[in-house]
Design a protein around this motif. Structure first.
Motif, PDB file in Angstrom:
ATOM      1  N   SER A 276      -4.452  -3.304  -6.530  1.00  0.00           N
ATOM      2  CA  SER A 276      -3.194  -2.657  -6.141  1.00  0.00           C
ATOM      3  C   SER A 276      -2.375  -2.309  -7.380  1.00  0.00           C
ATOM      4  O   SER A 276      -1.764  -1.232  -7.458  1.00  0.00           O
TER       5      SER A 276
ATOM      6  N   THR B  99      -0.296   0.929  -5.979  1.00  0.00           N
ATOM      7  CA  THR B  99       0.106   0.797  -4.576  1.00  0.00           C
ATOM      8  C   THR B  99       0.639  -0.605  -4.312  1.00  0.00           C
ATOM      9  O   THR B  99       0.413  -1.520  -5.097  1.00  0.00           O
TER      10      THR B  99
ATOM     11  N   ILE C   7      -8.923   2.302   8.039  1.00  0.00           N
ATOM     12  CA  ILE C   7      -7.804   3.246   7.954  1.00  0.00           C
ATOM     13  C   ILE C   7      -7.745   4.098   9.222  1.00  0.00           C
ATOM     14  O   ILE C   7      -6.675   4.265   9.828  1.00  0.00           O
TER      15      ILE C   7
ATOM     16  N   ARG D 295      -1.749  13.047   8.953  1.00  0.00           N
ATOM     17  CA  ARG D 295      -1.904  11.872   8.100  1.00  0.00           C
ATOM     18  C   ARG D 295      -2.916  12.194   7.007  1.00  0.00           C
ATOM     19  O   ARG D 295      -3.959  12.789   7.279  1.00  0.00           O
TER      20      ARG D 295
ATOM     21  N   ILE E  63      -5.534  10.907   4.221  1.00  0.00           N
ATOM     22  CA  ILE E  63      -6.384   9.774   3.830  1.00  0.00           C
ATOM     23  C   ILE E  63      -7.169  10.183   2.590  1.00  0.00           C
ATOM     24  O   ILE E  63      -7.809  11.244   2.574  1.00  0.00           O
TER      25      ILE E  63
ATOM     26  N   SER F   9      -3.644   6.829  -4.508  1.00  0.00           N
ATOM     27  CA  SER F   9      -2.233   6.558  -4.207  1.00  0.00           C
ATOM     28  C   SER F   9      -1.512   7.730  -3.562  1.00  0.00           C
ATOM     29  O   SER F   9      -0.290   7.701  -3.419  1.00  0.00           O
TER      30      SER F   9
ATOM     31  N   GLU G 219      -1.649   8.294   3.047  1.00  0.00           N
ATOM     32  CA  GLU G 219      -1.205   7.113   3.803  1.00  0.00           C
ATOM     33  C   GLU G 219      -1.943   5.880   3.283  1.00  0.00           C
ATOM     34  O   GLU G 219      -1.391   4.783   3.236  1.00  0.00           O
ATOM     35  N   ALA G 220      -3.200   6.117   2.895  1.00  0.00           N
ATOM     36  CA  ALA G 220      -4.027   5.051   2.327  1.00  0.00           C
ATOM     37  C   ALA G 220      -5.190   5.702   1.599  1.00  0.00           C
ATOM     38  O   ALA G 220      -5.536   6.863   1.841  1.00  0.00           O
TER      39      ALA G 220
ATOM     40  N   LEU H  53      -9.262  -1.038   0.464  1.00  0.00           N
ATOM     41  CA  LEU H  53      -8.261  -0.130   1.012  1.00  0.00           C
ATOM     42  C   LEU H  53      -6.977  -0.349   0.226  1.00  0.00           C
ATOM     43  O   LEU H  53      -6.555  -1.495   0.042  1.00  0.00           O
TER      44      LEU H  53
ATOM     45  N   THR I 231      -2.811   0.951  -0.148  1.00  0.00           N
ATOM     46  CA  THR I 231      -1.773   1.634   0.616  1.00  0.00           C
ATOM     47  C   THR I 231      -0.392   1.089   0.277  1.00  0.00           C
ATOM     48  O   THR I 231      -0.275  -0.027  -0.247  1.00  0.00           O
ATOM     49  N   ASP I 232       0.630   1.863   0.600  1.00  0.00           N
ATOM     50  CA  ASP I 232       2.015   1.396   0.528  1.00  0.00           C
ATOM     51  C   ASP I 232       2.552   1.024   1.902  1.00  0.00           C
ATOM     52  O   ASP I 232       3.702   0.606   2.034  1.00  0.00           O
ATOM     53  N   ASP I 233       1.720   1.180   2.929  1.00  0.00           N
ATOM     54  CA  ASP I 233       2.119   0.952   4.314  1.00  0.00           C
ATOM     55  C   ASP I 233       1.855  -0.513   4.694  1.00  0.00           C
ATOM     56  O   ASP I 233       0.708  -0.923   4.866  1.00  0.00           O
TER      57      ASP I 233
END
Length: 385
Positions: free
Chosen positions: A44, A49, A65, A158, A160, A178, A181-182, A201, A203-205
């Motif tokens: 990360s 992320t 995802i 979205r 990806i 980055s 969504e992911a 995976l 992500t920032d979610d």
């Protein structure tokens, strides 16, 4: 010239990597332990992320995802037919449908202009079914992410990022993985770093990360109770030995990326005067290329498969990269695809060769590969320098 044996790929494993794996085997944590947590933190931070969820393959990461974003039966996801098959199979896992759009002839990535034109051509009902785009950073080259973000915003899709082949690649100074969504990275032995088998995976979610952590481990909840399952899940966990290898390899990531760039430069220099060969193109928005494979294109009219056969007979392991996804037998059967549906993908696919490429490929090996490639071209009556 004495015949060499040059493999297509070879992982860069050093003594410290081995020690890291053996160290885990001396503990009681072979699964669900601290090394996975450490690996996720390293990844990360590297990708820029907030969250990372380690799993047993890049395919598993893509599937999580798709499921985590709620994409399912009746939905449509735009993606490329020029990729490893998992980038579209993960859509089928949830009974959604891939909508292929052709690629850019130079970058080999999904063509943003063609994507927008396709979306504009759809009826209101058809457009309502399109929920997302899976955009692949093919062979380590970033896609045109500004364009795809604009398209995603315009059509409420979205985004990806399949960055399985592009660990460390940068688009306008920002790392791949980055932008959507992911994103996903993968760590098969031919990738930039390896965990043996494995993926992650990023992500920032926070909610997507939470769902992915649950679903990778049989749908268990945050309590961690072994027999409490809150949702449908899978056995997608990464083991501790794999994570330990990944942590050790990530300590050398800059060195590894530099090694691969050096090998690519040597290939480019030695192939520059081979008229029948087109070396990989790098777009001007790419601030760092992360070399996954070294894929050349032969000029039209050359029998690519005969060249591959000759190279393999001479000890040079090489392969076509990629076979179009839409022409795979079960895609033809499911969707009725035929030759001619995506002409750029099909043309490129029929002319590509992945040459031997790995961190520690030596100059004399590269010289041997290039010399044998010239011989293979000459065997077809072509005039190669």
């Amino acid at each position: 010239m004495i015949q060499m044996k040059v493999p297509l790929s070879s992982p860069d494993i050093i003594e410290k990597d081995i020690e890291a794996v053996v160290g885990v085997m001396k503990t009681r944590f072979l699964s669900i332990g601290p090394k996975v947590v450490e690996f996720e933190k390293r990844m990360s931070e590297f990708a820029g992320t907030k969250y990372a969820v380690a799993v047993n393959s890049g395919t598993s990461a893509l599937h999580l995802i798709i499921r985590g974003l709620g994409i399912g039966e009746g939905d449509v996801v735009i993606t490329t037919p020029f990729s490893f098959i998992s980038s579209s199979n993960c859509i089928l896992f949830e009974k959604a449908e891939p909508l292929f759009v052709d690629i850019d002839e130079q970058t080999l990535n999904l063509d943003a202009d063609k994507v927008e034109a396709k979306l504009e051509s759809l009826s209101k009902e058809e457009l309502g079914k399109v929920k997302a785009m899976i955009v692949v950073d093919a062979f380590g080259q970033p896609a045109d992410w500004d364009r795809f973000k604009q398209i995603g915003k315009k059509y409420n899709l979205r985004l990806i990022e399949d960055s399985a082949e592009a660990l460390g690649a940068e688009y306008k100074g920002r790392k791949c993985g980055s932008f959507g969504e992911a994103g996903v990275f993968a760590f098969y032995p031919n990738k930039q770093i390896t965990t043996g088998e494995g993926g992650i995976l990023v992500t920032d979610d926070a909610e997507l990360a939470r769902l992915a952590r649950s679903m990778r481990s049989q749908g268990r909840g945050e309590s961690g109770e072994w027999l409490d399952h809150e949702r449908l899940g899978y056995n997608y966990r990464m083991d501790e030995m794999s994570a330990a290898l990944g942590c050790s390899q990530m300590k050398r990531i800059e060195e590894i990326l530099d090694k691969r760039a050096k090998v690519a430069r040597m290939y480019g220099e030695k192939l520059a005067e081979v008229e029948e060969v087109q070396v990989p193109f790098i777009a001007d928005y790419v601030s760092r290329m992360s070399w996954f494979v070294y894929v050349i294109r032969l000029e039209r009219g050359i029998d690519r498969d005969k060249v591959i056969k000759y190279l393999n007979e001479e000890g040079v392991q090489c392969k076509p990269y990629f076979t179009p996804i839409h022409l795979q037998p079960f895609y033809r059967k499911m969707f009725g695809y035929k030759e001619g549906d995506f002409p750029i993908t099909e043309d490129v696919s029929g002319r590509t060769i992945a040459l031997p490429f790995f961190n520690n490929l030596k100059e004399e090996q590269i010289e041997y590969v290039v010399e044998k490639l010239k011989c293979g071209l000459q065997a077809q009556g072509k005039n190669s320098i």
